[in-house]
Design an enzyme around this catalytic site. Sequence first.
Site, short mmCIF file in Angstrom:
data_model
loop_
_atom_site.label_atom_id
_atom_site.label_comp_id
_atom_site.label_asym_id
_atom_site.label_seq_id
_atom_site.Cartn_x
_atom_site.Cartn_y
_atom_site.Cartn_z
N CYS A 46 26.07 -25.14 -9.57
CA CYS A 46 25.37 -26.42 -9.67
C CYS A 46 25.51 -26.99 -11.09
O CYS A 46 25.84 -26.28 -12.02
CB CYS A 46 23.89 -26.22 -9.38
N ARG A 65 32.67 -28.47 -11.57
CA ARG A 65 31.94 -27.24 -11.20
C ARG A 65 31.84 -27.10 -9.69
O ARG A 65 31.41 -26.07 -9.18
CB ARG A 65 30.54 -27.26 -11.82
N TRP A 80 25.67 -26.90 -5.61
CA TRP A 80 26.64 -26.01 -4.97
C TRP A 80 25.78 -25.08 -4.11
O TRP A 80 25.12 -24.17 -4.64
CB TRP A 80 27.43 -25.24 -6.03
N ASN A 120 19.82 -24.37 -11.19
CA ASN A 120 21.12 -23.73 -10.97
C ASN A 120 20.87 -22.23 -11.00
O ASN A 120 20.34 -21.69 -11.96
CB ASN A 120 22.12 -24.11 -12.07
N GLY A 121 21.20 -21.56 -9.89
CA GLY A 121 20.99 -20.10 -9.83
C GLY A 121 20.46 -19.70 -8.47
O GLY A 121 20.54 -20.46 -7.51
N GLU A 150 49.57 -8.71 -4.33
CA GLU A 150 48.79 -9.80 -4.93
C GLU A 150 49.34 -10.14 -6.31
O GLU A 150 49.44 -11.32 -6.68
CB GLU A 150 47.32 -9.40 -4.99
N LYS A 183 50.67 -13.89 -7.34
CA LYS A 183 50.18 -14.65 -8.50
C LYS A 183 51.35 -15.16 -9.33
O LYS A 183 51.38 -16.32 -9.73
CB LYS A 183 49.26 -13.76 -9.36
N GLU A 226 53.60 -17.89 -7.35
CA GLU A 226 53.00 -19.18 -6.96
C GLU A 226 52.71 -20.08 -8.17
O GLU A 226 52.66 -21.29 -8.03
CB GLU A 226 51.74 -18.99 -6.14
N HIS A 260 64.52 2.73 0.64
CA HIS A 260 64.97 2.14 1.92
C HIS A 260 65.51 0.74 1.71
O HIS A 260 65.59 -0.05 2.65
CB HIS A 260 63.79 2.13 2.90
N LYS A 285 44.94 -26.13 -2.70
CA LYS A 285 43.89 -25.11 -2.88
C LYS A 285 43.42 -24.60 -1.53
O LYS A 285 43.10 -23.44 -1.37
CB LYS A 285 42.70 -25.69 -3.65
C1 AGP Z 1 46.22 -17.64 -3.49
O1 AGP Z 1 46.35 -17.68 -4.89
C2 AGP Z 1 46.64 -18.93 -2.84
N1 AGP Z 1 45.98 -20.03 -3.38
C3 AGP Z 1 46.60 -18.87 -1.32
O2 AGP Z 1 47.42 -17.81 -0.90
C4 AGP Z 1 45.20 -18.66 -0.70
O3 AGP Z 1 44.73 -17.36 -0.97
C5 AGP Z 1 45.32 -18.84 0.82
O4 AGP Z 1 45.73 -20.16 1.08
C6 AGP Z 1 44.01 -18.56 1.57
O5 AGP Z 1 43.03 -19.48 1.17
P1 AGP Z 1 41.50 -19.20 1.63
O6 AGP Z 1 41.09 -17.92 0.97
O7 AGP Z 1 40.75 -20.39 1.13
O8 AGP Z 1 41.48 -19.07 3.12
#
Ligand code: AGP
Length: 609
Positions: free
Chosen positions: A2, A27, A74, A98-99, A482, A486, A489, A505, A604
Amino acid sequence: MCGIVGYIGKRHALPIILDGLKRLEYRGYDSSGVAILTDAGLVLKRKKGKIKDLVGLVGQETINGTTGLGHTRWATHGKPSDENAHPHRAGDVVVVHNGIIENYTELRAVLKGRGHHFKSETDTEIIAHLIEDHIKSGESFELAVLASINQLKGSFALGIMHTKSPDRLIAVREASPLVIGFGNTENIFASDMPAILPYTNNMLFMNDGTVAVITADSVKLLDFTGSPLPVNPKHFDINPATAEKGGYKHFMQKEIFEQPQAITDTMRDRLLFDKKEIDLNEAGLEGKLLHAMKRINFVACGTSYHAGLTGKYIIEEMTGIPVDVDVASEFRYKTPLLGNETLTIAISQSGETADTLAAIRLAKKHGSRILSICNVIDSTIARESDHVLYTHAGPEISVASTKAFTSQLIAIYLIAIHIGRSIGRISKQQASLYIDTLVTIPSLLDNLLKQEDKIIALAKEYAKCSDFLYLGRGISYPVALEGALKLKEISYIHAEGYPAGEIKHGPIALVNRDMPVVFIAVKGRVFEKIKNNIEEVKARDGRIISFTNTGNNDIQNLSDSFFLLPEIDELFTPILSIVPLQLLAYHIAVMNGTDVDQPKNLAKSVTVE
Ligand code: AGP
């Protein structure tokens, strides 16, 4: 998280507060509101949606007052709606917060018994009623606030107004940020600097356990007992754009550094440290559902899918229940072999990913109960699940998911310990050991983050490489995936995650000096095996970067570069080992000049197929 803005001074409060709320939009929020004290009395405007919706609600109305509060919400308790939006009012008292108030249900019951009526589902509203109750008992505004905040448990940054005390506002800080800006016959306070910087650079960051009584000409600081504290504002040379990121260069870096707080907030009031127990009522993992459950199936995408893969190791180890993990876009088109004996766990930061939403709808149609792990309250996936375990990571702005990932892992640990204890698979002693380990993680992460300069040095050495291989075994295998995601992407460098045991393999044919091989080599049941893999790559002149937590020099001597992780139970290593990989990806991307927070072609939240 928030956003709070409070203003008192020589100018009309409304435009300053609305401008401040706009500067706090980063935020993340789902509703907003303002309260302005005018000569004609209090004007309160609240609206679900964006600030432009609030501005639309205010319209052409003349709202002239020099004292006011504003808030962007939020949601944590209660869905996003007009009536749940802040500010909240009880009689002459108005509050923005906020909290999370952990004991709000008990306090609400007591206040109801004293004749108070509540209009919202929020924890915040009880604070306004609590203060009003003390004022009705004859206490002054200040003493009523002091008495009330000493009854609260949890985290609270508060802005408080009393319509009968128009010459002052009160701000309170406990575990949620508040900054005071010192102006010339005006003062402003807010959750973060961007709301203040257009008016003054003289600021004071309130500490936990402090109360500020703010008039147009003065700021008085007290501790929670009412004892005075020194008031020492400082001059900050910082521009508003940088301030939105808390002084960090990108939201991704800021969110990487927010992970200790995000993890703490996700554990808050679920991990009962004194009793060494887990309280997960909201997850619905109780009684006959729990005992009917024979399988668990994770469905997710991207980073959330990697959390699910990690969760498989955690839950199977702690509960003995078989776990499947499906990429949601695959699951949604297959004939799922599940029914009411399977608990489907959807993991989604945004709660809006189309494939994951489709997956839970299909699972539901086949009789499976749905538990989702989401970071956005009342998101579509959350609403369509039978139960939701929210991560409290706060809004994740950068496309690359970081604090959401580690918060998802915390949620999975809590689920696993809770189930393990409930079905008698984990003893009280073992659960206590797990809980003791979880509690150490925020500080271990803090110490890791302090070593960012070592990661910068690694990034400098490898930033111009065009291919990377990430290798891990056991629970470090999803961490390798992962880490590779990172890097690829945000830096657009080709990176591939692989189970280390698989290199013979195929991937070992790729090994050469131009392709760094990143190993996550932590102490545990397969440590000797991963060391063999490192030797195999070394023997073929591979370039090795190891992330290891062993004091012995074997790994270091085999590696071209290495980074030392703190030692911890292997089952908990992913929460630590992923963080330097996040930082490595971040700094390589920065050195390569890519758009770190908004990488090309990515969104996102992937709300379409
Ligand atoms: C991860 O860094 C990416 N932004 C992407 O793989 C993301 O994790 C994926 O689109 C899933 O999103 P969500 O967790 O909002 O479902």
